[in-house]
Write an enzyme that holds these catalytic residues in place. Structure first.
Site, PDB file in Angstrom:
ATOM      1  N   LYS A  51       0.795  -1.226   0.000  1.00  0.00           N
ATOM      2  CA  LYS A  51       0.000   0.000   0.000  1.00  0.00           C
ATOM      3  C   LYS A  51       0.835   1.287   0.000  1.00  0.00           C
ATOM      4  O   LYS A  51       0.365   2.337  -0.439  1.00  0.00           O
ATOM      5  CB  LYS A  51      -0.929   0.026   1.213  1.00  0.00           C
ATOM      6  N   SER A 305       0.932 -10.153  -0.635  1.00  0.00           N
ATOM      7  CA  SER A 305       0.685  -8.707  -0.588  1.00  0.00           C
ATOM      8  C   SER A 305       0.897  -8.040   0.768  1.00  0.00           C
ATOM      9  O   SER A 305       1.082  -6.837   0.836  1.00  0.00           O
ATOM     10  CB  SER A 305      -0.744  -8.428  -1.053  1.00  0.00           C
TER      11      SER A 305
HETATM   12  C1  LIG Z   1      -5.206  -3.514   0.226  1.00  0.00           C
HETATM   13  C2  LIG Z   1      -4.748  -4.906   0.224  1.00  0.00           C
HETATM   14  C3  LIG Z   1      -5.166  -5.824  -0.754  1.00  0.00           C
HETATM   15  C4  LIG Z   1      -6.158  -5.467  -1.844  1.00  0.00           C
HETATM   16  O1  LIG Z   1      -5.717  -4.427  -2.677  1.00  0.00           O
HETATM   17  P1  LIG Z   1      -6.742  -3.635  -3.596  1.00  0.00           P
HETATM   18  O2  LIG Z   1      -5.921  -2.670  -4.312  1.00  0.00           O
HETATM   19  O3  LIG Z   1      -7.762  -3.011  -2.706  1.00  0.00           O
HETATM   20  O4  LIG Z   1      -7.390  -4.653  -4.495  1.00  0.00           O
HETATM   21  C5  LIG Z   1      -4.659  -7.101  -0.712  1.00  0.00           C
HETATM   22  N1  LIG Z   1      -3.787  -7.488   0.250  1.00  0.00           N
HETATM   23  C6  LIG Z   1      -3.370  -6.644   1.211  1.00  0.00           C
HETATM   24  C7  LIG Z   1      -2.416  -7.140   2.221  1.00  0.00           C
HETATM   25  C8  LIG Z   1      -3.838  -5.325   1.230  1.00  0.00           C
HETATM   26  O5  LIG Z   1      -3.408  -4.499   2.188  1.00  0.00           O
END
Ligand SMILES: *Cc1c(COP(=O)(O)O)cnc(C)c1O
Length: 383
Positions: A51, A305
């Site tokens: 993010k 992510s």
């Molecule tokens: C925000 C987030 C997502 C999803 O991302 P989007 O851009 O909203 O689709 C997935 N995994 C993690 C760890 C996140 O913080």
């Protein structure tokens, strides 16, 4: 349209604060599944998720006047930390509105980055409403978590790194989807440069706003979403993300809570790192895809992510992994309350191991039992 985003992604200023994360091979997963599985380690970013890329890229493009007034967002999650750190780096005042129910650890980590935290309401909607009141009053600039071209472009740099880090053919990239900012930026870049690579979204089966939109051919609002993978609990795919996803995402796979838990364990075994539930979606999707398509020896990439996991949830997750791996089944059975009935039931299980047992006296006629039974991996015959 992707061209516009390609320019934005190539131009994106993220490396003042984000790092180029490693793309590492998951050895034991690769071996077990007969394919070369690679993990894009966004859990290693300074705020433990990608993010920071989108947030910084949005903040850095504000006008001097906007910068002097400050920024605001409503978030209890990874976006809050991304905005807080990006603002600190740029010397911009940041206000983060969070629901009063937000765990203390998350409040603290945002405060640690120097942001002002305002606690308001029991749920996200009330926090968001309050954020807009503060904008009216103080002229802050609102920083959206995914529905913004500069945020999308910042997240797209993840794909730019993957393609420069791995030059061999890639069969598919598996990307977790919440509001769609990450997958939109990545899909725009991947489909422009290497259209042969499949872009596959992965969502929890109870929080599948992109899949629902693809099916309907337009954005839909889900009545309810599951919150186990809190990082992706979004009711409607973003407007800007949808414009890209509708033409550039090949398909969306959904996975269950148990499959997410099993993927968290797989990731731990290969990296010794704990992924948060949303972070493990890519791996859960890869496993499902390989089983369905019966592919072998292909290169497959999953975005790992984020890693912002509440420590106290680990116990729940570790218990559920057995089910997600299909090594254990939980059965609720009613048997007659009479001598020999239990023995008959046990015989029906053959030689499977019992992992858990619960008996409750219901009435004189029948008994209700809950049993955990090992169904694989050393269960049959070897019990
Ligand atoms: C925000 C987030 C997502 C999803 O991302 P989007 O851009 O909203 O689709 C997935 N995994 C993690 C760890 C996140 O913080």
């Amino acid at each position: 349209m992707p061209q516009r985003y390609i320019k934005k992604i190539l131009d994106a200023r993220v490396y003042d604060v984000a790092i180029e994360t490693p793309l590492t091979e998951a050895h034991s997963l690769s071996k077990r599944f007969g394919n070369n599985i690679l993990l894009k380690r966004e859990d290693l970013q300074p705020v433990f998720s990608f993010k920071i890329r989108g947030a910084y890229n949005r903040l850095v493009q504000l006008s001097e006047e906007q910068k002097s007034k400050g920024v605001i967002c409503a978030s209890a999650g990874n976006h809050a930390q991304g905005v807080a750190l990006a603002a600190k780096k740029l010397g911009i005042k940041a206000v983060i509105v969070m629901p009063q129910t937000t765990p203390e650890i998350k409040v603290r980590s945002v405060r640690d980055h120097g942001a002002r935290v305002v606690l308001r309401g029991d749920a996200f909607d009330e926090a968001a409403t309050h954020a807009h009141e503060l904008i009216e009053k103080h002229g802050y600039t609102y920083i959206p978590p995914y529905d913004d071209p500069d945020v999308i472009a910042g997240q797209g740099t993840v794909a730019m790194e993957i393609l420069s880090q791995f030059s061999k053919p890639i069969h598919a990239v598996f990307i977790c989807v919440g509001g769609g900012g990450l997958i939109a930026g990545m899909a725009a870049y991947i489909k422009y440069l290497r259209p042969d690579i499949k872009v596959i979204g992965v969502e929890p089966d109870d929080s599948n706003c992109l899949q629902a939109a693809m099916k309907a051919g337009k954005r839909v609002i889900l009545d309810e979403v599951g919150i186990f993978a809190d990082g992706v609990a979004v009711k409607q795919i973003g407007k800007y993300p949808w414009e890209i996803c509708k033409d550039h995402v090949d398909e969306v796979i959904t996975v269950s809570t148990d499959e997410i838990c099993a993927a968290i364990k797989d990731i731990f075994e290969d990296t010794r790192s704990i992924s948060e539930p949303a972070g493990a979606l890519g791996v859960a999707g890869i496993k499902k895809y390989i089983e369905r398509e019966k592919i072998e020896n292909e290169n497959l990439v999953a975005t790992l992510s984020g890693a912002n996991m509440n420590f106290d949830r680990l116990r729940y997750i570790s218990e559920r992994t057995e089910i997600g791996e299909k090594r254990e089944a939980i059965l609720a059975v009613t048997i007659p309350e009479k001598p020999g009935a239990f023995k008959t039931f046990i015989n029906a299980l053959h030689k499977r191991s019992i992992t858990e047992f619960n008996y409750r006296y219901a009435d004189a006629g029948k008994a209700t039992i809950f049993v955990g039974v090992q169904v694989q991996a050393g269960g049959l015959g070897r019990g």
